[in-house]
Design a protein around this motif. Sequence first.
Motif, PDB file in Angstrom:
ATOM      1  N   PRO A 154       0.822  -1.222   0.000  1.00 28.54           N
ATOM      2  CA  PRO A 154       0.000   0.000   0.000  1.00 28.54           C
ATOM      3  C   PRO A 154       0.850   1.264   0.000  1.00 28.54           C
ATOM      4  CG  PRO A 154      -0.719  -1.538   1.712  1.00 28.54           C
ATOM      5  CD  PRO A 154       0.602  -2.019   1.215  1.00 28.54           C
ATOM      6  N   VAL A 155       2.016   1.198   0.631  1.00 28.26           N
ATOM      7  CA  VAL A 155       2.889   2.369   0.712  1.00 28.26           C
ATOM      8  C   VAL A 155       3.407   2.738  -0.674  1.00 28.26           C
ATOM      9  CG1 VAL A 155       5.026   3.305   1.674  1.00 28.26           C
ATOM     10  CG2 VAL A 155       3.566   1.828   3.076  1.00 28.26           C
ATOM     11  N   LYS A 156       3.882   1.740  -1.405  1.00 29.41           N
ATOM     12  CA  LYS A 156       4.453   1.988  -2.732  1.00 29.41           C
ATOM     13  C   LYS A 156       3.406   1.928  -3.830  1.00 29.41           C
ATOM     14  CE  LYS A 156       8.926   0.066  -1.350  1.00 29.41           C
ATOM     15  NZ  LYS A 156       8.955  -1.064  -0.462  1.00 29.41           N
ATOM     16  N   GLN A 157       2.199   1.418  -3.504  1.00 28.79           N
ATOM     17  CA  GLN A 157       1.108   1.281  -4.466  1.00 28.79           C
ATOM     18  C   GLN A 157       1.496   0.395  -5.652  1.00 28.79           C
ATOM     19  OE1 GLN A 157      -2.403   2.470  -4.522  1.00 28.79           O
ATOM     20  NE2 GLN A 157      -1.677   2.115  -2.435  1.00 28.79           N
ATOM     21  N   ILE A 158       2.161  -0.727  -5.323  1.00 31.40           N
ATOM     22  CA  ILE A 158       2.533  -1.707  -6.343  1.00 31.40           C
ATOM     23  C   ILE A 158       2.286  -3.110  -5.800  1.00 31.40           C
ATOM     24  CG2 ILE A 158       4.230  -0.306  -7.580  1.00 31.40           C
ATOM     25  CD1 ILE A 158       6.411  -1.556  -5.903  1.00 31.40           C
ATOM     26  N   TRP A 159       2.341  -4.093  -6.688  1.00 37.53           N
ATOM     27  CA  TRP A 159       2.153  -5.497  -6.317  1.00 37.53           C
ATOM     28  C   TRP A 159       3.201  -6.339  -7.023  1.00 37.53           C
ATOM     29  CZ3 TRP A 159       1.131  -8.890 -10.373  1.00 37.53           C
ATOM     30  CH2 TRP A 159       0.797  -8.277 -11.586  1.00 37.53           C
ATOM     31  N   LYS A 160       3.438  -7.524  -6.466  1.00 38.92           N
ATOM     32  CA  LYS A 160       4.408  -8.435  -7.068  1.00 38.92           C
ATOM     33  C   LYS A 160       3.958  -9.867  -6.816  1.00 38.92           C
ATOM     34  CE  LYS A 160       8.365  -9.981  -8.750  1.00 38.92           C
ATOM     35  NZ  LYS A 160       8.673  -9.873 -10.188  1.00 38.92           N
ATOM     36  N   ASP A 161       3.936 -10.664  -7.890  1.00 36.31           N
ATOM     37  CA  ASP A 161       3.609 -12.084  -7.771  1.00 36.31           C
ATOM     38  C   ASP A 161       4.897 -12.871  -7.956  1.00 36.31           C
ATOM     39  OD1 ASP A 161       2.407 -14.549  -7.728  1.00 36.31           O
ATOM     40  OD2 ASP A 161       1.807 -14.502  -9.820  1.00 36.31           O
ATOM     41  N   PHE A 162       5.436 -13.393  -6.857  1.00 32.71           N
ATOM     42  CA  PHE A 162       6.733 -14.054  -6.904  1.00 32.71           C
ATOM     43  C   PHE A 162       6.669 -15.435  -7.558  1.00 32.71           C
ATOM     44  CE2 PHE A 162       7.201 -10.911  -3.533  1.00 32.71           C
ATOM     45  CZ  PHE A 162       8.386 -10.308  -3.905  1.00 32.71           C
ATOM     46  N   SER A 163       5.466 -15.976  -7.727  1.00 34.39           N
ATOM     47  CA  SER A 163       5.356 -17.291  -8.361  1.00 34.39           C
ATOM     48  C   SER A 163       5.432 -17.198  -9.881  1.00 34.39           C
ATOM     49  CB  SER A 163       4.061 -17.984  -7.950  1.00 34.39           C
ATOM     50  OG  SER A 163       2.942 -17.296  -8.456  1.00 34.39           O
ATOM     51  N   SER A 164       4.890 -16.115 -10.436  1.00 36.67           N
ATOM     52  CA  SER A 164       4.890 -15.971 -11.892  1.00 36.67           C
ATOM     53  C   SER A 164       5.868 -14.900 -12.384  1.00 36.67           C
ATOM     54  CB  SER A 164       3.483 -15.613 -12.387  1.00 36.67           C
ATOM     55  OG  SER A 164       3.115 -14.323 -11.924  1.00 36.67           O
ATOM     56  N   LYS A 168       5.236 -11.737 -12.302  1.00 37.32           N
ATOM     57  CA  LYS A 168       4.503 -10.551 -12.755  1.00 37.32           C
ATOM     58  C   LYS A 168       4.434  -9.516 -11.633  1.00 37.32           C
ATOM     59  CE  LYS A 168       1.699 -13.245 -15.965  1.00 37.32           C
ATOM     60  NZ  LYS A 168       0.365 -13.727 -16.333  1.00 37.32           N
ATOM     61  N   GLY A 169       4.254  -8.249 -12.015  1.00 41.82           N
ATOM     62  CA  GLY A 169       4.156  -7.193 -11.019  1.00 41.82           C
ATOM     63  C   GLY A 169       3.881  -5.860 -11.682  1.00 41.82           C
ATOM     64  N   GLY A 170       3.608  -4.842 -10.875  1.00 43.18           N
ATOM     65  CA  GLY A 170       3.367  -3.516 -11.429  1.00 43.18           C
ATOM     66  C   GLY A 170       2.436  -2.704 -10.559  1.00 43.18           C
ATOM     67  N   ASN A 171       1.812  -1.716 -11.160  1.00 44.21           N
ATOM     68  CA  ASN A 171       0.877  -0.870 -10.416  1.00 44.21           C
ATOM     69  C   ASN A 171      -0.548  -1.392 -10.580  1.00 44.21           C
ATOM     70  OD1 ASN A 171       0.165  -0.109 -13.008  1.00 44.21           O
ATOM     71  ND2 ASN A 171       1.184   1.861 -12.917  1.00 44.21           N
ATOM     72  N   VAL A 172      -1.504  -0.612 -10.155  1.00 42.13           N
ATOM     73  CA  VAL A 172      -2.902  -1.059 -10.153  1.00 42.13           C
ATOM     74  C   VAL A 172      -3.417  -1.312 -11.570  1.00 42.13           C
ATOM     75  CG1 VAL A 172      -3.837   1.303 -10.116  1.00 42.13           C
ATOM     76  CG2 VAL A 172      -5.183  -0.575  -9.172  1.00 42.13           C
ATOM     77  N   VAL A 173      -2.985  -0.488 -12.523  1.00 40.24           N
ATOM     78  CA  VAL A 173      -3.422  -0.669 -13.908  1.00 40.24           C
ATOM     79  C   VAL A 173      -2.816  -1.938 -14.502  1.00 40.24           C
ATOM     80  CG1 VAL A 173      -3.229   0.285 -16.245  1.00 40.24           C
ATOM     81  CG2 VAL A 173      -3.892   1.764 -14.351  1.00 40.24           C
ATOM     82  N   ALA A 174      -1.550  -2.190 -14.179  1.00 44.05           N
ATOM     83  CA  ALA A 174      -0.881  -3.395 -14.678  1.00 44.05           C
ATOM     84  C   ALA A 174      -1.601  -4.656 -14.198  1.00 44.05           C
ATOM     85  CB  ALA A 174       0.573  -3.421 -14.230  1.00 44.05           C
ATOM     86  N   PHE A 175      -2.108  -4.618 -12.956  1.00 43.85           N
ATOM     87  CA  PHE A 175      -2.835  -5.786 -12.431  1.00 43.85           C
ATOM     88  C   PHE A 175      -4.081  -6.058 -13.266  1.00 43.85           C
ATOM     89  CE2 PHE A 175      -6.154  -7.726  -9.895  1.00 43.85           C
ATOM     90  CZ  PHE A 175      -5.502  -8.861  -9.422  1.00 43.85           C
ATOM     91  N   LEU A 176      -4.852  -5.015 -13.535  1.00 44.81           N
ATOM     92  CA  LEU A 176      -6.087  -5.189 -14.316  1.00 44.81           C
ATOM     93  C   LEU A 176      -5.783  -5.646 -15.741  1.00 44.81           C
ATOM     94  CD1 LEU A 176      -8.020  -2.020 -13.084  1.00 44.81           C
ATOM     95  CD2 LEU A 176      -8.529  -4.407 -12.507  1.00 44.81           C
TER      96      LEU A 176
END
Length: 658
Positions: free
Chosen positions: A51-61, A63-71
């Motif tokens: 939430p602090v950086k407003q990003i996500w990361k999937d360590f299994s695949s 993939k990662g990025g911001n909220v738009v990248a997730f969608l």
Amino acid sequence: MISKSTIDQVFETARVEEVIGDFVQLKKAGSNFKGLSPFSDERTPSFMVSPVKQIWKDFSSGKGGNVVAFLMEHEHFTYPEAIKYLAKKYGIEIEETQKTDEEKEQANERESMYLVSEFAKDIFHHNLLKTDQGKAIGLSYFKERGFSEVTIKKFQLGYSFDSWDAFTSEALRKGYKLEYLEKTGLTIVKEEKQFDRFKGRVIFPILSMSGRTLGFGGRILTNDKKAAKYLNSPESDIYHKSKVLYGIFHAKQSIAKEDNCYLVEGYTDVIQFHQTGIHNVVSSSGTALTEEQIRLINRLTQNITLLFDGDAAGLRASLRGVDLILEQGMNVKICTFPEGEDPDSFARKNSLEELTIYLEENAQDFINFKASTLVKDTKNDPIKKADTIRDMVTSISKIPDVIKREIYVKECSRIMDISEEVLFNSLAQIFLKNKKEHSKQQSKPTEKPFEVINKENKPAEKIDVKFQLELKILELLLLYGNEIVTFEDEIMEADEEGQIRNIKEKKELKVFQKVFLDIQEDEMEFTNPVFQDLFNTIIDNYQQEKPLQTETFIAQLEFEKAKIITDIFMDEEKYQLHDWERKDIYVKEKKQSITQLLKETTLHLRKLLIAKQINSLAEEINHKEEEDKYDLLQTIQEYKRLEVTLSRKLETVVRRFE
């Protein structure tokens, strides 16, 4: 086009944890959230949201990025679609423009199918509420089922005219291609004729988790025995019935909040429950439950309650889905309704309070339910009782958690009046049989008998050291760019006798200043052009004394660069996935040894870049005339002296990169 100010407002307003929380059940992990990957099949969380950086990361695949990248990754949205989805979610006004025929022509195939499906949903809904035929036939049917107008609008229920090609003709008139009408299954094309698949049916739109229209279910309203009562859209590039759950769009938030999902069989079951006030309910739409559908629920909760009709016919077949749920490490309960009732009819006859109490009091653990249901068939027959016990043990064997398995064995022993030892032996036999079958599959020859195959012993893939070092430089800049470090610098100074000597002097600089000066000192550039661009952007940001705000920084980058930055920011967070501190293991943060890490990284990178420059100059000499070679040799000698100096400095630090 969407204006930049609107896009900026979306990024400022949207919260990555809230948006992803609609699709994945997230749990607090320090300052972050973690959950099961929505991109791979796993039982241990490897998905991290910051939430602090407003990003996500999937360590299994990876993939990662911001909220738009997730969608874009999860829902296969285009960039504008992701922005529009977020704008709608957060109530941000956005300028919508009608797609021209030319724009429809340019849309890719998959997107064209989504456009056609969305158009069909709107047309069918309009038919139901705004036309005489729709009101008289379709709306009357839904009213008879007890659905309110609010519910009808919420689920976008519709009606397809009882005419061979009313929908198809309207779609073609509006500029939609017959090719995509056929591919989505809305239109059936035979020779030179075309007609509507859902002719004369009430329509149930099937939505994705984000609300995109994937397909349709249609119920016939006549007594035509030759026609199927329910008809679904055929499989297509956007609709895979084994991967979709009806009602998931309206249920996802409630499922996560209640930490439980009710699973029913039909469209009307879902709608009636929802109207009564129980929203955490979805349907497999009459198809056998699949692993993909279970994993869809598993992202939101680990608890499923199966709801069955009071009619016992087909119940044993329905119970097969229990084993699939258990295999995913989930908890399953089962609830049946009184004879002659189904979820739809029972919900219609009871208030929210009555329905809630009934579900709480009658939902049984799967082992108790199987025992009470299957034992009825044994009628004191020892052989049938033995088969029932085997059935229960087989289900228990599907549970991956050892502790849960043992608890269920004890419960089965108590209910069926059989020793635990026998049950554990049966379990062991099942595991041994599965292991042997797995070994057979693994040992199947992939080559033909007596075929001579020349297999080369390929060396292990060599690590690209320069790539790793350049990436590490970017990491240091991003994570610690404004941190002040103290380091020793060597300066040459003449003593009273004129002798040159090296004097060590302590200096303080910010990390970004130190890195910039070291790279500039050798007049070198990164070998990876993407890294060089990022390096320039980051340094420019710091030199203008701008605070490096993760969410806005990533938002302005191209997709490839945004992914690199996300990976760097989230790399430190992955240790929270393992809860090391609870195991009394404390991971040392890079920040604690930043000076040493900075020194050894920059020195190694400089040394490698200088070596590359020396090799380049040596190659150049071969193509020069004799008189031009002298200057190049002088330059090479200077670089070699610098290489020796760097090697001497590296003697004092750990050589991690060689």
